[in-house]
Design a protein around this motif. Structure first.
Motif, mmCIF file in Angstrom:
data_model
loop_
_atom_site.group_PDB
_atom_site.id
_atom_site.type_symbol
_atom_site.label_atom_id
_atom_site.label_comp_id
_atom_site.label_asym_id
_atom_site.label_seq_id
_atom_site.Cartn_x
_atom_site.Cartn_y
_atom_site.Cartn_z
ATOM 1 N N ALA A 275 0.502 -1.529 0.024
ATOM 2 C CA ALA A 275 0.042 0.120 0.391
ATOM 3 C C ALA A 275 0.948 1.373 -0.180
ATOM 4 N N PRO A 276 0.562 2.559 -0.412
ATOM 5 C CA PRO A 276 0.987 3.335 -0.596
ATOM 6 C C PRO A 276 1.562 4.107 1.158
ATOM 7 N N ALA A 277 2.687 4.738 0.774
ATOM 8 C CA ALA A 277 3.126 5.474 2.013
ATOM 9 C C ALA A 277 1.488 6.550 2.702
ATOM 10 N N THR A 278 1.203 6.851 2.318
ATOM 11 C CA THR A 278 0.364 7.281 2.420
ATOM 12 C C THR A 278 -0.879 6.897 3.394
ATOM 13 N N ASP A 279 -1.239 5.656 3.063
ATOM 14 C CA ASP A 279 -2.220 4.422 3.484
ATOM 15 C C ASP A 279 -2.306 4.682 5.325
#
Length: 633
Positions: A275-279
């Motif tokens: 998952a993206p680091a922003t998730d």
């Protein structure tokens, strides 16, 4: 992550179940009420047993038909609950599952349901207990997790929370996406159950056909991922109602159960890690929960060899049959009574060394396949993955200057060797065999092993499906039922992505079929036929017949009927009839194949030619083969 399993999932007495669960490495149990009712001991006795085994009682279940009841019934329900609380406190269980009401008396009022559950939770609070409310798929008024959550929210009590069950959600085709938005601390417990996709009454489906994650068709990883995204940090548990599991030895079932949870955790961990680091929800779940992280599944690149266990007499007979198939004897083992045969990219090993099979199943007369060699780039990592996923490592005796080939024991007792693809076509054999003839082997046009078909005991199919997915990284095909003259055969293919490794798993619903007879002679997990690929089946079959190889005869009626079912070139049909070759077709391509007569223990070979992107196994022709074999017998 804490791992748990419901006692209803295993066979045996309660004590036997607990011992098997503990041996498989679980942290806790869901205690199914009937198991306790029939237990020859008190709740205090049970608490002592579980504590001695290192198990906690994570959930006591089920408490039925409570919420939204008429006043008089509600009072009786509260009294019933108090008696359950007495038992729970004595055994050390702090959470009880209250499933949605299925009684005809239930009132269609979420407000009343919330009010009564609040009162129940308040009574539980006085004893330091908690109530988990679960939506049954067949609940009269509450059948969806969203409905149950609305009731829990309305009740608004710290000792009342939600219990989620993947089967109840997926059996009604409900969407689990909304779970991620439920506060994690209000999800009190998580039950995971997979299942085959069946068109039947949901209650019968639930009571008889659930399976462990990785054995069925539900999207288990998405369900768990959404629950972890919600912030859930409680136990990951299994609640499986399955008629076959109730008959299967409970130690094997417990190992399958643990393997399924480890596999599921690893799938979800991989998803969250990507998952993206922003998730933020994914990052929180990874930071909060210790999810299982095994070595990656092996990337298999084909069969290196098949090894046969044979006594001295059978080894000679098998060698003659292999020569009829176009194989050439090319070497003998440096330290054992083992012979190597080769054709194309196919290597067959015939092992007549008695001490090799002292571990039991292959200490028999006749012939059976005892080991499969699979190519992979990193054999050591493949075995590490297998042992992490609850499989047993196997180390064969190695003589001077011989190669150590990492291996594991597959369900039923066969060995799977992982052979380094860096060794090339002959590296393994140059090390372990004295090569007698290294000249080209003209053969009969057979190139590779297309697939290997196993005959399994009925209680081994789910085990093998999970093993194939979790340990070998194979993908599953559709489940089919084939008509033998004496019963039904259930068949399912598993394969890697590029289809260089294919297995076909077969179980018999009847004990009278040829498959069942093969299994009874050779034990569960026995290879009953081997399919070999060629470029021109008619040329290959002509060579094989010239070598004296005999094939299963196919009725002329089959060829008369074929053009009534599909368009087929008359010349092709005539060639097939003359050669005894069968035909199947899909939207992606076509399949020509023929079966040899059986060797010892029901073992036989299949010669196949895949055209274009045909990806099945000619299942429509299996009844023709089985009927012919039965008539010959």
């Amino acid at each position: 992550m804490r791992r748990s399993v419901a006692t209803v999932s295993l066979s045996g007495t309660l004590r036997q179940k607990l011992e098997a669960i503990a041996a498989a490495g679980f942290d806790g149990i869901e205690l199914f009420e009937n198991d306790f009712i029939n237990f020859n001991g008190t709740a205090t006795d049970l608490r002592k047993i579980t504590e001695d085994l290192g198990l906690g009682i994570d959930l006591y279940q089920p408490f039925r038909d409570f919420e939204a009841s008429p006043p008089a019934q509600h009072l009786r329900n509260l009294e019933r609950a108090e008696r359950k609380f007495d038992v729970m406190q004595a055994m050390g269980a702090e959470l009880v599952l209250c499933c949605s009401n299925t009684s005809p008396l239930v009132i269609d009022s979420p407000e009343l349901a919330a009010e009564q559950l609040h009162e129940l939770a308040e009574r539980a609070k006085q004893r330091n207990l908690r109530i988990g409310f679960e939506a049954l798929a067949w609940g009269k008024k509450t059948s969806l997790y969203g409905q149950a959550w609305e009731i829990v929210k309305r009740a608004d009590h710290p000792n009342l929370g939600l219990i989620l069950d993947s089967f109840h959600t997926y059996s009604l085709k409900d969407n689990p996406a909304g779970i991620a938005d439920i506060p994690g601390d209000k999800i009190f417990f998580l039950q995971m159950a997979d299942a085959p996709l069946l068109a039947m009454d949901v209650l019968q489906w639930a009571r008889h056909h659930r399976s462990f994650p990785g054995q069925g068709e539900f999207d288990m990883a998405t369900f768990l991922e959404n629950t972890l995204r919600a912030g859930y940090t409680g136990p990951l548990s299994l609640e499986i109602f399955n008629d076959v599991f109730r008959e299967t030895p409970n130690k094997r079932t417990a190992v399958d159960a643990m393997r399924s949870l480890l596999y599921l955790e690893s799938q979800v961990r991989d998803r969250l890690a990507k998952a993206p680091a922003t998730d933020a929800k994914a990052r929180r779940a990874l930071d909060t929960i210790d999810l299982f992280n095994p070595p990656a599944a092996p990337r298999l690149s084909g069969y290196s060899f098949l090894e046969f266990a044979a006594d001295e007499t059978s080894a000679v007979t098998l060698g003659k049959m292999l020569e009829q198939l176009g194989f050439k004897r090319v070497g003998r083992h440096r330290s054992k009574a083992v012979v190597l045969y080769r054709q194309g990219d196919i290597h067959m090993i015939v092992n007549a060394q008695p001490a090799s099979f002292a571990r039991g199943r292959f200490d028999l007369h006749g012939t059976s396949v005892c080991a499969l060699g699979l190519r992979t780039a990193d054999p050591a990592a493949a075995v590490e993955r297998a042992t992490a996923m609850m499989s047993q490592r196997h180390d064969s005796p190695v003589g001077p200057n011989e190669l150590h080939v990492p291996a594991m024991i597959a369900p039923g007792g066969n060995l799977i060797h992982f052979v380094s693809s860096a060794l090339g076509d002959s590296g393994l054999y140059e090390a372990d065999f004295i090569l007698e003839d290294t000249t080209a082997v003209p053969g009969a046009g057979l190139k590779t092993i297309d697939h290997v078909a196993l005959g399994l005991q009925l209680d081994q199919l789910d085990t093998w499906v999970l093993f194939s997915r979790a340990v070998l990284g194979l993908e599953t095909g559709e489940s089919l039922e084939l008509a033998d003259p004496f019963g039904l055969i259930r068949s399912r293919g598993v394969a890697n992505a590029d289809r260089s490794v294919r297995l076909v798993l077969n179980v018999s619903m009847s004990q009278r079929t040829r498959t069942a007879q093969t299994v009874s002679r050779t034990g569960g997990g026995a290879v009953h036929h081997i399919a070999l690929d060629c470029e021109d089946i008619f040329e290959t079959v002509a060579r094989l017949r010239a070598n004296g190889l005999r094939f299963v005869p196919i009725s002329d009626n089959y060829y008369d009927d074929l053009p009534t079912r599909m368009d087929i070139d008359p010349t092709l049909l005539a060639n097939m009839r003359a050669a005894g070759v069968l035909y199947d077709r899909s939207a992606a391509g076509s399949y020509l194949h023929i079966y040899t007569e059986s060797f010892e223990n029901g073992l036989f070979f299949e010669v196949v030619q895949r055209i274009d992107a045909y990806d099945a196994y000619g299942a429509s022709n299996a009844p023709a083969r089985m009927a012919s074999q039965a008539q010959q017998q």
